[in-house]
Design a protein around this motif. Structure first.
Motif, short mmCIF file in Angstrom:
data_model
loop_
_atom_site.label_atom_id
_atom_site.label_comp_id
_atom_site.label_asym_id
_atom_site.label_seq_id
_atom_site.Cartn_x
_atom_site.Cartn_y
_atom_site.Cartn_z
N ASP A 126 3.81 15.68 -0.65
CA ASP A 126 2.77 15.25 -1.59
C ASP A 126 3.01 16.02 -2.89
OD1 ASP A 126 1.71 14.21 0.79
OD2 ASP A 126 -0.33 14.85 0.36
N SER A 135 1.10 9.35 6.22
CA SER A 135 2.05 8.25 6.04
C SER A 135 3.49 8.77 5.86
CB SER A 135 1.64 7.38 4.86
OG SER A 135 1.53 8.15 3.68
N THR A 161 0.44 5.46 -5.79
CA THR A 161 -0.45 4.42 -5.28
C THR A 161 -1.26 3.84 -6.45
OG1 THR A 161 -2.15 6.05 -4.76
CG2 THR A 161 -0.64 5.46 -3.00
N MET A 221 6.79 8.06 -5.40
CA MET A 221 5.92 7.04 -4.83
C MET A 221 4.55 7.23 -5.47
SD MET A 221 3.47 5.76 -2.78
CE MET A 221 2.81 7.15 -1.87
N ASN A 226 5.56 4.48 1.99
CA ASN A 226 6.17 5.65 2.63
C ASN A 226 6.88 5.28 3.93
OD1 ASN A 226 5.53 7.47 0.65
ND2 ASN A 226 3.57 8.05 1.57
N ASP A 265 5.34 12.09 -3.24
CA ASP A 265 4.21 11.20 -3.06
C ASP A 265 3.12 11.60 -4.07
OD1 ASP A 265 1.74 10.13 -2.31
OD2 ASP A 265 2.25 10.11 -0.17
N SER A 269 0.86 -1.19 0.00
CA SER A 269 0.00 0.00 0.00
C SER A 269 0.90 1.24 0.00
CB SER A 269 -0.91 0.02 1.23
OG SER A 269 -0.14 0.32 2.39
N GLY A 270 0.29 2.37 -0.25
CA GLY A 270 1.05 3.62 -0.22
C GLY A 270 1.57 3.93 1.17
N TYR A 271 0.74 3.61 2.15
CA TYR A 271 1.15 3.84 3.55
C TYR A 271 2.41 3.03 3.84
CZ TYR A 271 0.22 5.26 8.33
OH TYR A 271 0.29 5.86 9.54
N GLY A 293 -2.49 -1.28 -3.81
CA GLY A 293 -1.04 -1.38 -3.79
C GLY A 293 -0.38 -0.06 -4.11
N ALA A 301 0.29 10.09 -4.93
CA ALA A 301 -0.95 9.32 -4.76
C ALA A 301 -2.10 9.90 -5.59
CB ALA A 301 -1.34 9.29 -3.28
N HIS A 302 -2.16 11.23 -5.70
CA HIS A 302 -3.31 11.85 -6.37
C HIS A 302 -2.99 12.41 -7.75
CE1 HIS A 302 -5.67 11.38 -2.73
NE2 HIS A 302 -4.59 11.73 -2.08
N LYS A 321 -5.92 4.38 -6.13
CA LYS A 321 -6.69 5.60 -6.39
C LYS A 321 -7.03 5.66 -7.89
CE LYS A 321 -5.39 7.44 -2.05
NZ LYS A 321 -4.39 8.07 -1.21
N HIS A 352 0.90 14.07 3.66
CA HIS A 352 0.06 12.96 4.11
C HIS A 352 0.62 12.30 5.38
CE1 HIS A 352 -1.80 8.88 3.79
NE2 HIS A 352 -2.83 9.61 3.41
C1 LIG Z 1 -3.90 7.60 0.09
C2 LIG Z 1 -2.56 8.19 0.27
C3 LIG Z 1 -1.47 7.41 0.68
C4 LIG Z 1 -1.65 5.98 1.11
O1 LIG Z 1 -1.84 5.15 0.03
P1 LIG Z 1 -2.63 3.77 0.25
O2 LIG Z 1 -2.25 2.96 -0.93
O3 LIG Z 1 -4.07 4.12 0.29
O4 LIG Z 1 -2.12 3.20 1.54
C5 LIG Z 1 -0.23 7.99 0.73
N1 LIG Z 1 -0.06 9.29 0.41
C6 LIG Z 1 -1.07 10.07 0.03
C7 LIG Z 1 -0.82 11.50 -0.31
C8 LIG Z 1 -2.36 9.56 -0.04
O5 LIG Z 1 -3.38 10.34 -0.37
#
Ligand SMILES: *Cc1c(COP(=O)(O)O)cnc(C)c1O
Length: 385
Positions: A172, A132, A232, A230, A109, A201, A104-106, A241, A203-204, A235, A130
């Protein structure tokens, strides 16, 4: 015995008690929640891939070949051909030399930061990063410094005053509760000047920004050996993952040292196969990003006259600041009664008195659905005024 009951009551009194709702349909703009239909603006499924037939089919095929579980951590016997294919596809997709998959992203990180820095080193974090990233920085044992949101000048000063240890800056790329973006090329330049690594990061941004959705670094045109990405896969990619991509040696080291990689069972191969299929859809379906941008513009135009302020965001994360926790929750409830689900986000996830509705848009929303949300918010504001 510690009295959690009292503390729970206290949270409830402050409108800070979190609850879950049970969804019984597949993810998408329309959800069935406790036997009622809702128009949802909650998910991070920005491209609408969480229920995409080709991605689901890839998982089903892989289930036939590999079965369900990976049965061991990647460094023992859990690394399948499906994982290997995904990592190669991710490296190619991000345009970086190598990629390493995480559960996972958590976990990514938590693992990556601890692999790169430790006692005697420094991690410098954007204040709105974030949880994490903050937790990974804390766990690493390195000295943790925080710089004000997107304040590159202050970051420069902080880095100039670091000790002799290794330095890592984390941020982020798209801020998860604000929707705004980090100035990545400036950050990369400052980090290079101070001999610091930069962990971005995304993720978004992954899948949403950049040519063919290749992410925030591609969008900003940043590529350098000291920059790690990094991303994710739960999303915009619609699966589950995460991965870290960057220079080969850095990644090889992370594989040796990231504890969340070493001591956790590898993801099911079927999820890796689904993620690989998702990358192909992300790259091919430009219409998803085009439509999403049109919806963002429609929403911003439609809400421009409200007294509640929409944060300046160009991404599918469109937060409407309400301020007070109870008011934000009441507004969420009011919309819900009309069959519209938008989450209220309260402290400690966001700073005090900035409780907000976090509106998130998906490529599968129609213009009519976004118009329905605008109409409901305009009416709610008239009632509140
Ligand atoms: C959601 C998120 C994560 C964690 O990712 P997961 O795969 O959901 O554990 C890490 N960093 C940011 C900025 C996120 O929004």
């Amino acid at each position: 015995m510690h009295d959690f009951h009292q503390q729970l009551d206290e949270l409830a009194r402050q409108s800070l008690l979190r609850t879950r709702r049970t969804v019984s349909s597949a993810q998408g703009p329309l959800l069935t929640v406790e036997a009622r239909p809702y128009l949802s603006f909650c998910s991070n499924d920005y491209l609408g891939l969480a229920n995409h037939p080709a991605i689901t089919a890839a998982a089903v095929t892989a289930l036939g070949q590999y079965g369900m579980g990976a049965a061991a951590s990647a460094l023992i016997s859990g690394h399948s051909a499906a994982h290997e294919t995904l990592e190669r596809a991710l490296a190619e997709f991000t345009g970086l030399p190598a990629a390493l998959g995480f559960g996972s992203g958590y976990m990514a990180n938590m693992g990556v930061i601890g692999a790169l820095v430790g006692a005697g080193d420094t991690v410098v974090v954007d204040r709105l990063s974030h949880a994490s990233l903050i937790d990974g920085a804390r766990l690493s044992g390195a000295s943790l410094k925080v710089f004000p949101h997107n304040d590159t000048q202050r970051l420069d000063h902080v880095l100039a005053r670091c000790g002799s240890g290794r330095k890592l800056v984390v941020t982020d790329a798209v801020f998860s509760m604000d929707g705004d973006q980090a100035p990545l090329s400036e950050l990369a330049e400052i980090c290079a000047r101070h001999g610091a690594w930069l962990l971005v990061d995304d993720a978004h941004g992954f899948g949403v920004l950049g040519p063919q959705g290749r992410g925030s670094l591609a969008h900003a045109g940043v590529r350098a050996p000291h920059v790690l990405c990094m991303g994710t896969l739960g999303k915009a990619a619609g699966v589950a993952g995460a991965f870290v991509a960057g220079e080969r040696d850095l990644l090889a080291w992370i594989m040796q040292r990231a504890r969340t990689y070493m001591f956790s069972t590898a993801h099911p191969p079927a999820l890796a196969a689904a993620a690989t299929a998702s990358l192909a859809v992300i790259a091919a379906d430009e219409w998803r990003r085009t439509h999403l941008r049109a919806l963002v513009a429609q929403l911003r135009k439609g809400l421009a006259g409200l007294s509640w302020q929409l944060l300046p965001s160009q991404t599918p994360i469109q937060p409407l600041i309400i301020g007070d926790n109870a008011r934000a929750r009441a507004l969420m409830q009011q919309l819900r009664e009309q069959g519209i689900w938008v989450p209220a986000i309260c402290p400690p996830t966001v700073p005090r008195m900035t409780a907000r509705l976090r509106i998130s848009l998906s490529a599968l929303h129609t213009q009519e659905q976004v118009a329905q949300l605008i109409e409901a918010l305009v009416q709610a504001e008239q009632v509140a005024a």
